[in-house]
Design an enzyme around this catalytic site. Structure first.
Site, short mmCIF file in Angstrom:
data_model
loop_
_atom_site.label_atom_id
_atom_site.label_comp_id
_atom_site.label_asym_id
_atom_site.label_seq_id
_atom_site.Cartn_x
_atom_site.Cartn_y
_atom_site.Cartn_z
N CYS A 114 -99.42 51.63 62.10
CA CYS A 114 -98.05 51.48 62.61
C CYS A 114 -98.03 51.35 64.14
O CYS A 114 -98.51 50.36 64.67
CB CYS A 114 -97.15 52.60 62.11
SG CYS A 114 -95.39 52.21 62.27
N HIS A 218 -97.89 52.81 56.40
CA HIS A 218 -98.35 54.20 56.56
C HIS A 218 -99.17 54.66 55.36
O HIS A 218 -98.63 55.35 54.47
CB HIS A 218 -97.15 55.13 56.75
CG HIS A 218 -96.52 55.03 58.09
ND1 HIS A 218 -96.93 55.81 59.17
CD2 HIS A 218 -95.53 54.23 58.56
CE1 HIS A 218 -96.20 55.49 60.24
NE2 HIS A 218 -95.34 54.55 59.89
N GLU A 220 -101.21 57.01 55.22
CA GLU A 220 -101.34 58.48 55.21
C GLU A 220 -100.25 59.14 54.37
O GLU A 220 -100.38 60.30 53.98
CB GLU A 220 -101.36 59.02 56.65
CG GLU A 220 -100.00 59.20 57.32
CD GLU A 220 -99.40 57.91 57.87
OE1 GLU A 220 -99.93 56.82 57.58
OE2 GLU A 220 -98.38 58.01 58.59
#
Ligand code: MN
Length: 241
Positions: A114, A218, A220
């Protein structure tokens, strides 16, 4: 088996909470720590620091990971602040730019997420849309907030000859939590994935000897339950050399 040490550039949180005596905190989202752990790596956090320490930090790791966060300070790509610019941190920008340059110099692989991908592009000479409203062909919702970005909302098309294709195939669904995006791509980067409005969603290095993989979404936030997203961490930690 050797365990690769992954330096994760951390953010600072200004906790406005008397229980914590209004201190500042250095932090990274837990998903990065868990993703690197599951991939068999050893995550270490780099606090925002004097850029002169970048060579010391990079010497201590095998790989560098840049996370999401603030908007990139626009004067770093010679622009005035647009009215829709969000919060910025010049200290974080300058330190992370030094980390990127040093990692390239020391031939350490880089994975960016990002804002990390946006800052990577600026560091290498590219520019950004400070807000997607500046992009005339904007058609896709790229900021799914306040929906929790833990599932793929928009689709991406992936370049066949790329590091991403073996992991994700020709197309995939990804989450999206950004209002800025790459405008002019740095010459040393190649786009390898696009949203349906042609916003660049992933990049890699044009130079074979420089190992860079950047994504606009994202992983994660999704890697715990999505094996495809965890495979990004596995690839970066284990295979990306
Ligand atoms: Mn997106």
């Amino acid at each position: 088996m050797k365990k690769n040490i992954v330096g994760i550039a951390a953010n600072q949180h200004y906790q406005n909470n008397q229980d914590f005596f209004d201190q500042q905190f250095t932090y990274s989202p837990q998903g990065f720590i868990d993703g690197v752990h599951r991939a068999g790596g050893v995550p270490v956090l780099f606090p925002i620091s004097d850029p002169e320490l970048a060579s010391n930090y990079i010497s201590s790791i095998d790989k560098l990971l840049l996370a999401g966060g603030q908007d990139v300070t626009p004067f770093l790509y010679n622009e005035e602040p647009h009215p829709k610019l969000g919060p910025t941190s010049i200290e974080r920008d300058i330190f992370e730019m030094a980390l990127i340059k040093e990692a390239i110099k020391q031939h350490k692989p880089i994975f960016t997420v990002c804002r990390g991908t946006q800052l990577l592009n600026v560091t290498l000479g590219g520019t950004l849309y400070q807000d997607l409203s500046q992009y005339s062909d904007w058609k896709v919702k790229h900021d799914m907030f306040p929906t929790v970005p833990d599932f793929g909302l928009h689709s991406i098309t992936i370049k066949t000859e790329s590091a991403l294709a073996p992991l994700f195939g020709e197309s995939a669904q990804v989450n999206s939590h950004h209002h800025q995006a790459i405008k002019d791509l740095a010459e040393s980067l190649v786009p390898i994935a696009w949203a349906h409005d042609d916003i660049v969603e992933a990049v890699e290095s044009r130079e074979k000897n420089t190992k860079i993989l950047g994504v606009q979404w994202h992983p994660e936030l999704t890697c715990k339950k999505d094996p495809k997203e965890q495979s990004l961490f596995d690839y970066f930690v284990q295979d990306f050399e």
